[in-house]
Design a protein around this motif. Structure first.
Motif, PDB file in Angstrom:
ATOM      1  N   ILE A 129      24.842  13.180  -0.136  1.00 16.48           N
ATOM      2  CA  ILE A 129      24.821  14.012  -1.337  1.00 16.48           C
ATOM      3  C   ILE A 129      25.138  13.126  -2.543  1.00 16.48           C
ATOM      4  N   TRP A 130      24.281  13.187  -3.571  1.00 16.79           N
ATOM      5  CA  TRP A 130      24.497  12.441  -4.823  1.00 16.79           C
ATOM      6  C   TRP A 130      24.622  13.465  -5.949  1.00 16.79           C
ATOM      7  N   ASP A 131      25.832  13.515  -6.546  1.00  8.97           N
ATOM      8  CA  ASP A 131      26.090  14.525  -7.582  1.00  8.97           C
ATOM      9  C   ASP A 131      26.109  13.934  -8.991  1.00  8.97           C
ATOM     10  N   GLU A 132      25.451  12.787  -9.163  1.00 12.94           N
ATOM     11  CA  GLU A 132      25.365  12.064 -10.438  1.00 12.94           C
ATOM     12  C   GLU A 132      26.622  11.246 -10.740  1.00 12.94           C
ATOM     13  N   LYS A 133      27.674  11.439  -9.961  1.00 16.20           N
ATOM     14  CA  LYS A 133      28.904  10.675 -10.177  1.00 16.20           C
ATOM     15  C   LYS A 133      29.340   9.917  -8.925  1.00 16.20           C
ATOM     16  N   LYS A 134      29.290  10.608  -7.816  1.00 15.91           N
ATOM     17  CA  LYS A 134      29.741   9.960  -6.584  1.00 15.91           C
ATOM     18  C   LYS A 134      28.845  10.356  -5.416  1.00 15.91           C
ATOM     19  N   LEU A 135      28.915   9.513  -4.368  1.00 14.65           N
ATOM     20  CA  LEU A 135      28.138   9.708  -3.156  1.00 14.65           C
ATOM     21  C   LEU A 135      29.056  10.279  -2.082  1.00 14.65           C
ATOM     22  N   SER A 136      28.574  11.229  -1.304  1.00 13.57           N
ATOM     23  CA  SER A 136      29.338  11.777  -0.187  1.00 13.57           C
ATOM     24  C   SER A 136      28.399  11.989   0.988  1.00 13.57           C
ATOM     25  N   ILE A 137      28.976  12.313   2.129  1.00 12.28           N
ATOM     26  CA  ILE A 137      28.187  12.450   3.351  1.00 12.28           C
ATOM     27  C   ILE A 137      28.533  13.754   4.032  1.00 12.28           C
ATOM     28  N   ILE A 138      27.538  14.399   4.642  1.00 16.56           N
ATOM     29  CA  ILE A 138      27.778  15.576   5.471  1.00 16.56           C
ATOM     30  C   ILE A 138      27.310  15.245   6.880  1.00 16.56           C
TER      31      ILE A 138
ATOM     32  N   VAL B 197      28.059  20.063   8.517  1.00 18.61           N
ATOM     33  CA  VAL B 197      29.251  20.541   7.805  1.00 18.61           C
ATOM     34  C   VAL B 197      29.699  19.438   6.864  1.00 18.61           C
ATOM     35  N   PRO B 198      30.324  19.767   5.728  1.00 19.87           N
ATOM     36  CA  PRO B 198      30.785  18.723   4.813  1.00 19.87           C
ATOM     37  C   PRO B 198      31.883  17.889   5.450  1.00 19.87           C
ATOM     38  N   ASP B 199      31.908  16.617   5.121  1.00 18.14           N
ATOM     39  CA  ASP B 199      32.993  15.738   5.542  1.00 18.14           C
ATOM     40  C   ASP B 199      34.126  15.896   4.534  1.00 18.14           C
ATOM     41  N   LEU B 200      35.220  16.524   4.972  1.00 20.34           N
ATOM     42  CA  LEU B 200      36.336  16.793   4.069  1.00 20.34           C
ATOM     43  C   LEU B 200      37.500  15.844   4.287  1.00 20.34           C
TER      44      LEU B 200
ATOM     45  N   LYS C 209       0.831  -1.198   0.000  1.00 18.91           N
ATOM     46  CA  LYS C 209       0.000   0.000   0.000  1.00 18.91           C
ATOM     47  C   LYS C 209       0.871   1.255   0.000  1.00 18.91           C
ATOM     48  N   LYS C 210       1.967   1.224   0.708  1.00 18.52           N
ATOM     49  CA  LYS C 210       2.864   2.370   0.761  1.00 18.52           C
ATOM     50  C   LYS C 210       4.279   1.854   0.852  1.00 18.52           C
ATOM     51  N   TYR C 211       5.160   2.400   0.013  1.00 21.93           N
ATOM     52  CA  TYR C 211       6.537   1.932  -0.001  1.00 21.93           C
ATOM     53  C   TYR C 211       7.447   3.076   0.438  1.00 21.93           C
ATOM     54  N   LEU C 212       8.146   2.880   1.540  1.00 20.84           N
ATOM     55  CA  LEU C 212       9.078   3.876   2.042  1.00 20.84           C
ATOM     56  C   LEU C 212      10.477   3.280   2.029  1.00 20.84           C
ATOM     57  N   ALA C 213      11.370   3.895   1.260  1.00 22.10           N
ATOM     58  CA  ALA C 213      12.738   3.397   1.154  1.00 22.10           C
ATOM     59  C   ALA C 213      13.579   3.902   2.323  1.00 22.10           C
ATOM     60  N   ALA C 214      14.719   3.247   2.522  1.00 15.73           N
ATOM     61  CA  ALA C 214      15.557   3.540   3.688  1.00 15.73           C
ATOM     62  C   ALA C 214      16.106   4.961   3.680  1.00 15.73           C
ATOM     63  N   TYR C 215      16.451   5.486   2.494  1.00  8.71           N
ATOM     64  CA  TYR C 215      17.186   6.749   2.448  1.00  8.71           C
ATOM     65  C   TYR C 215      16.366   7.907   1.890  1.00  8.71           C
ATOM     66  N   THR C 216      15.079   7.709   1.689  1.00  7.90           N
ATOM     67  CA  THR C 216      14.223   8.805   1.251  1.00  7.90           C
ATOM     68  C   THR C 216      14.216   9.911   2.298  1.00  7.90           C
ATOM     69  N   GLY C 217      14.537  11.133   1.894  1.00 10.87           N
ATOM     70  CA  GLY C 217      14.590  12.254   2.831  1.00 10.87           C
ATOM     71  C   GLY C 217      15.959  12.479   3.421  1.00 10.87           C
ATOM     72  N   PHE C 218      16.869  11.504   3.273  1.00  9.13           N
ATOM     73  CA  PHE C 218      18.222  11.641   3.813  1.00  9.13           C
ATOM     74  C   PHE C 218      19.268  11.862   2.714  1.00  9.13           C
ATOM     75  N   ILE C 219      18.835  11.976   1.485  1.00  8.89           N
ATOM     76  CA  ILE C 219      19.760  12.145   0.372  1.00  8.89           C
ATOM     77  C   ILE C 219      19.233  13.242  -0.540  1.00  8.89           C
ATOM     78  N   ARG C 220      20.120  14.094  -0.999  1.00 11.54           N
ATOM     79  CA  ARG C 220      19.739  15.164  -1.920  1.00 11.54           C
ATOM     80  C   ARG C 220      20.857  15.379  -2.930  1.00 11.54           C
ATOM     81  N   SER C 221      20.564  16.169  -3.954  1.00 12.64           N
ATOM     82  CA  SER C 221      21.560  16.437  -4.993  1.00 12.64           C
ATOM     83  C   SER C 221      22.540  17.504  -4.508  1.00 12.64           C
ATOM     84  N   ALA C 222      23.606  17.712  -5.272  1.00 14.99           N
ATOM     85  CA  ALA C 222      24.634  18.678  -4.885  1.00 14.99           C
ATOM     86  C   ALA C 222      24.082  20.094  -4.805  1.00 14.99           C
TER      87      ALA C 222
END
Length: 580
Positions: free
Chosen positions: A503-512, A576-579, A287-300
């Motif tokens: 953060i997903w920038d179409e090439k790689k995944l990163s974390i803040i 803050v970004p993880d550098l 009836k409703k599908y909620l994925a693990a990372y919905t809301g926790f990932i965005r584009s650059a």
């Protein structure tokens, strides 16, 4: 404040006994009532008839009914003083304690009588009362941490907490906390027979329940107050759905294997088969599908990253197809409900929604790659050995205890500063009245005095950081495990607690990360650079005298201090970004 005639006070009594472990040594309601009567004779006050508030309720969180009525009666003026055996009977949480002090500030509550003292509406008494509430809150928090650690330790041994599931019995021969299960010789074969019967696929759960009570005469185990009745229909569904009979269980969203000494009634594949049989026409409900990372990932650029679930089924003929809105296999034509062993598959992909809507190319990111990335990130940056975690908590609590002592002296200093401030204001007013200073000089002096008083108060303010710091350390022990084997709900919960985004920038995944978490990661990296032999994930931190740990110990202590600063003092634990 003015002298108080205790005999003229409208005194109510509050009596509380909790069913939680916090109160195992606390007096009963009857004993507390007797002590209050003794207090009234000792302090010469009179209890107002009809205003004894007694309840059996934990004070760990707000919401006590009789306590709420007590506050309402104080607010309305029906009573203006309280008698209670100990201040921790009133509050073991921040909100209730603050409400009591606020009533005293507004002169609605004039006195609180306890066995050891009287707290009046003055600065020193309210300070000490606040400290008692603070210590009660800390004691509650500590108990919560100890209980959680104890439950996790027991789960790691393969022992679920609480009453044994039907088919097993609690073994009371061991000490509490280490009690295992044993086979219930009466019900174990019955439960196993019911599971095997349902696996044949030609009987519903309702019919199986009727079979259990009419043919097998199956009852629940006897306990002190309950048990011995025929099993209910809801209990039958619990038996069918529970993974414990396949040899594993979940606790806090993490999967744990059952103790190897306990036999398995069915295999894990059979357990999943039962779950499929329980669904409508063998199909999972979606009836409703909620994925693990919905809301926790965005584009650059901050764009929304959406989910694209793929729900598929492999038929007995080997054909794989999307099963939603289908009833038959598109290749062999067999009804899904008639398949012998359909295999359900679930894949989730994430993509940049704004890019896709704009007609631009949007690359899809497989959820399994996110799992792998986070698990690897946790192993490299956020994994503590058990001993290192305990060492960290020890020093966090030492800082917390030191802060409490400092708060006591700060509170005393605040009283003195307030008195000095009021005395100086009065002196400046007198000087103005006597013509010793001009109006302009008076305004300038008062502004400077006010600024000095305000800055002193700001300097002495401290945040509540202890609980959050302990939570971060706890997450270092469980984060990677939850990401690798936890449920969707558990993954979402642990990301929320950690406060990290992807953060997903179409090439790689990163974390803040939040600044407090990043401070921990930076501190561990500095420790590694200081001594390449130091590895937080497997180092025995209790060996303080070894050369390796001694070389990085000052860095780790400073790191705990930095985490405290970000959480407690600056109150700016932002992302803050993880550098690294």
């Amino acid at each position: 404040m003015d002298e108080i005639n205790f005999g003229e006070l409208k005194v109510g009594a509050y009596l509380r006994k909790s069913s939680d472990s916090e109160d195992k040594q606390v007096q009963s309601i009857e004993t507390q009532e007797r002590e209050v009567q003794t207090m009234s004779e000792r302090f010469r006050f009179h209890l107002k008839n009809g205003y004894i508030y007694a309840e059996t309720k934990s004070a760990f969180s707000p919401g006590r009914e009789r306590f709420g009525q007590l506050l309402d009666d104080i607010e309305s003026g029906k009573i203006n003083a309280l008698a209670v055996v100990n201040a921790n009977r009133l509050a073991r949480n921040s909100m209730d304690g603050a409400r009591i002090v606020d009533l005293m500030d507004r002169k609605k509550l004039l006195a609180i009588f306890t066995l050891s003292k009287i707290s009046l509406n003055n600065a020193n008494d309210k300070m000490m009362l606040g400290l008692e509430f603070l210590m009660s809150k800390k004691d509650s928090d500590d108990k919560s941490v100890f209980v959680k650690n104890g439950l996790k330790t027991k789960a790691l041994k393969g022992l679920p907490s609480g009453v044994a599931f039907i088919g097993f019995l609690n073994d009371f021969t061991n000490e509490k906390g280490n009690r295992k299960w044993k086979i219930d010789s009466e019900r174990y074969p019955l439960v196993q027979a019911l599971l095997k019967r349902f696996l044949q696929g030609d009987i519903s759960a309702s019919r199986l329940h009727r079979y259990a009570i009419k043919e097998l005469k199956m009852t629940t185990p006897m306990h002190k107050r309950i048990g011995g009745a025929l099993i209910s229909r809801s209990r039958m569904y619990e038996i069918l759905k529970d993974p414990i009979y396949a040899g594993f269980f979940s606790q806090g969203g993490v999967r744990y294997p059952l103790d190897t000494s306990m036999p398995r009634m069915i295999t894990e594949d059979e357990h999943h088969r039962i779950l499929q049989l329980l669904g409508a026409r063998h199909m999972p409900k979606t009836k409703k599908y909620l994925a693990a990372y919905t809301g926790f990932i965005r584009s650059a650029d901050g764009g929304f990253i959406g989910q694209d679930p793929k729900l598929q089924l492999i038929c007995d003929c080997g054909k794989k197809f999307a099963y939603l809105h289908r009833e038959i296999c598109p290749t062999c034509g067999v009804q899904i409900s008639d398949m012998n062993s359909p295999k359900y598959l679930s894949y989730t992909y994430y993509y940049n929604v704004p890019r896709k809507k704009a007609g631009a190319k949007a690359r899809h990111l497989n959820e399994r790659k996110i799992d792998a990335y986070l698990a690897d990130y946790a192993r490299k940056n956020l994994t503590f050995s058990r001993n290192l975690a305990e060492w960290s908590k020890k020093h966090i609590h030492e800082l917390g205890d030191k802060e409490i002592q400092e708060k006591r002296s700060v509170a005393t200093r605040k009283v003195k500063i307030k008195k000095d401030f009021e005395a100086k204001k009065a002196r400046y007013r007198d000087m103005l009245a006597e013509g010793l200073i001009t109006s302009e000089e008076y305004r300038t002096d008062m502004e400077r005095l006010q600024q000095s008083f305000s800055s002193e108060n700001e300097r002495m303010a401290a945040g509540q950081w202890l609980e959050r710091a302990n939570e971060i350390v706890d997450l270092t022990e469980e984060f990677s495990e939850i990401i690798e084997s936890g449920t969707v709900e558990a993954k979402r919960k642990v990301l929320f607690r950690l406060g990290s985004n992807l953060i997903w920038d179409e090439k790689k995944l990163s974390i803040i990360n939040r600044k407090s978490v990043q401070a921990l990661i930076d501190g561990l990296n500095r420790a590694r650079r200081k001594n390449t032999k130091f590895e937080p994930g497997n180092y025995e931190a209790n060996k303080d005298e070894t050369e390796v740990f001694a070389s990085v110990r000052p860095i780790l202590l400073r790191t705990v201090g930095v985490i405290r600063t970000w959480i407690g003092v600056n109150q700016q634990d932002f992302y803050v970004p993880d550098l690294t």
